[in-house]
Design an enzyme around this catalytic site. Structure first.
Site, short mmCIF file in Angstrom:
data_model
loop_
_atom_site.label_atom_id
_atom_site.label_comp_id
_atom_site.label_asym_id
_atom_site.label_seq_id
_atom_site.Cartn_x
_atom_site.Cartn_y
_atom_site.Cartn_z
N CYS A 92 48.58 -52.68 0.43
CA CYS A 92 48.95 -53.90 0.77
C CYS A 92 49.88 -53.83 2.05
O CYS A 92 49.39 -53.61 3.13
CB CYS A 92 49.78 -54.89 -0.39
SG CYS A 92 49.90 -56.69 -0.01
N HIS A 194 45.65 -54.68 -4.54
CA HIS A 194 46.64 -54.06 -5.18
C HIS A 194 45.86 -53.37 -6.19
O HIS A 194 45.39 -53.91 -7.27
CB HIS A 194 47.72 -54.87 -5.95
CG HIS A 194 48.71 -55.53 -4.98
ND1 HIS A 194 49.76 -54.88 -4.62
CD2 HIS A 194 48.73 -56.76 -4.04
CE1 HIS A 194 50.39 -55.33 -3.89
NE2 HIS A 194 49.99 -56.71 -3.69
N GLU A 196 46.89 -51.34 -8.25
CA GLU A 196 47.60 -51.09 -9.64
C GLU A 196 47.67 -52.51 -10.34
O GLU A 196 48.24 -52.65 -11.38
CB GLU A 196 49.02 -50.67 -9.06
CG GLU A 196 50.17 -51.81 -8.47
CD GLU A 196 49.78 -52.11 -7.19
OE1 GLU A 196 48.70 -51.60 -6.55
OE2 GLU A 196 50.51 -53.09 -6.55
#
Lengths: 220, 254
Positions: A92, A194, A196
């Site tokens: 990001c 992202h 994650e």
């Protein structure tokens, strides 16, 4: 059973997660832990240079992030690690920092590891800014990092995007403009989304990054 | 292609346990937040919302632990809130691993809290939650606080605009008259909101059938649809709902 004799190969690789006061670092660490990728939050130049891989996380504004990085004297060790071939993955805002500059809150130089600049998403496309949600990736360059996300949705939250040459755009999404979702140049990689927070598809990115690092360790 | 419309299961948490826990067959412990969140993630949820309904301070403190545990095992966006009254509790929720925190009553009492949170974590991390009901005498959508028990003088459409001006990056708007009816979302409310604000809108209240989701995305033009009971009790399965929406031509993450 033949045991590898080369020292170090039995140990797991160590990934340096750059600690420059950015938000959301803990969720990156949690995802890496989930795929058994040993990560250490650090701002120690020696640890960054010795790491098998580097992750630059980040949520927030480009200018203050670069100021924090400069203040913590992290720019030189990161650039030196990249020069010695260490794989680096920016997430990001961390991806945006890899580029030459950003126009967010006035022109600010970045790490200069991939040619290009970070500019605001246009507001006149009828698309809401920030882009916040799941968007569908198109693979532009066949690579372990893009294999798992081709045609898949990943989770984005951003108001700025990378303007760069097609040769560095490994995957992208359509948001009124072509938004690079995975960028790469040699051993420098970045994800605008992202990983994650992108479910199973996102975890594939971490796994692919781990495999790249493992392969390089075997070769070196 | 554009952003996928988000399907968002909501989980009520009390004293660290999920209440009205989801009754998927494979779930061993319906009250465990991690087990419930994982089941939803695996079924295709695009995001999860955790609403703390604990009545006590001790109960509220356990919410932090819930967010901490869930975010270590579930890798989709997490929003948490309920009883958030100050910056310290917003910080605690975000630092525990939530991507967004929502503010409801506290924002009405002290809208500066929105700005403080947005300055710290960005607007995208602050969700404005509104509970509202059509008032036929005043001819407006009236805002309620304190879990829908306290009427305010606020018009929900004005208040939505005000919250955006203070810095929320998203709105989660519950129609109290539709909530629990399973007769569909309040499409008119979301159409009116779309004309007033540009931030993403999450519809909440009234989901009963697959067609209700189709309608709120097509006619209400919302970015996400939240539901609780239809998912918890297995009346609607996420993969089937998402396939239905996909077949209707709605952008959806399969």
């Amino acid at each position: 059973m033949v045991q590898p004799t080369t020292t170090g190969l039995n140990e797991k690789p160590m990934i340096a997660v750059i600690d420059y006061g950015a938000g959301n670092i803990r969720n990156v660490m949690k995802a890496m832990a989930f795929v058994n990728l040993p990560a250490k939050l650090t701002k120690d130049p020696a640890e960054i240079l010795a790491a098998d891989g580097i992750v630059i996380p980040g949520v927030g504004a480009f200018k203050s992030a670069m100021q924090q990085m400069t203040a913590a004297q992290l720019v030189d060790p990161i650039q030196a690690a990249v020069a010695q071939g260490t794989p680096i993955l920016g997430i990001c805002l961390g991806m945006q920092l890899l580029f030459d500059s950003s126009t967010e809150f006035g022109a600010t130089p970045g790490l200069g590891l991939i040619p290009g600049k970070i500019v605001a998403l246009p507001e006149n496309t009828g698309y809401k800014v920030p882009q916040m949600g799941w968007n569908q990736n198109q693979s532009r360059i066949a690579h372990p990092l893009t294999r798992g996300i081709a045609g898949e949705y990943t989770y984005f939250v951003h108001s700025y995007y990378a303007q760069t040459a097609p040769e560095y755009i490994a995957a992208s999404v359509d948001y009124g403009v072509e938004v690079p979702s995975i960028v790469m140049k040699d051993n420098v990689f970045g994800a605008q989304f992202h990983p994650e927070k992108s479910g199973e598809v996102g975890l594939r990115v971490w796994t692919a990054f781990a495999e790249m690092i493992q392969e390089r360790r075997v070769q070196v | 292609m554009t952003l996928a419309k988000r399907i968002i299961p909501a989980l009520d948490v009390k004293n660290g346990r999920v209440v009205k826990g989801i009754q998927f067959k494979q779930l061993q412990d319906v009250g465990d937040p991690v087990a419930s969140a994982t089941a939803y993630q695996d079924a295709g949820a695009d995001e999860l919302v955790f609403l703390d309904i604990s009545a006590t301070q001790e109960g509220r403190a356990t919410m932090i632990e819930v967010v901490e545990r869930v975010s270590a095992a579930v890798f989709i966006p997490l929003t948490a809130g309920g009883g958030v009254t100050d910056l310290a509790s917003m910080k605690a929720i975000i630092q525990a691993g939530a991507d967004k925190v929502f503010l409801n009553s506290a924002a009405v009492d002290n809208p500066a809290l929105i700005t403080a949170g947005a300055a710290l974590y960005g607007s995208q991390a602050i969700v404005g939650a509104i509970d509202t009901k059509w008032d036929d005498v005043a001819k407006m959508y009236r805002v309620y606080t304190a879990g829908g028990t306290r009427p305010t003088a606020l018009n929900a459409l004005d208040w939505a605009e005000t919250m955006v001006a203070y810095g929320v990056g998203e709105l989660l708007v519950t129609s109290m008259s539709a909530d629990g009816t399973k007769k569909g979302y309040d499409i008119a409310l979301y159409q009116a909101l779309q004309a007033r604000v540009k931030v993403p809108i999450i519809a909440s209240g009234g989901a009963g059938s697959q067609q209700d989701f189709t309608a709120v995305f097509q006619d209400g033009a919302v970015d996400g649809a939240l539901a609780a009971s239809v998912f918890h009790y297995g009346e609607m399965r996420l993969p089937e709902l998402k396939m239905h929406l996909y077949e209707k031509g709605i952008p959806i993450r399969l």
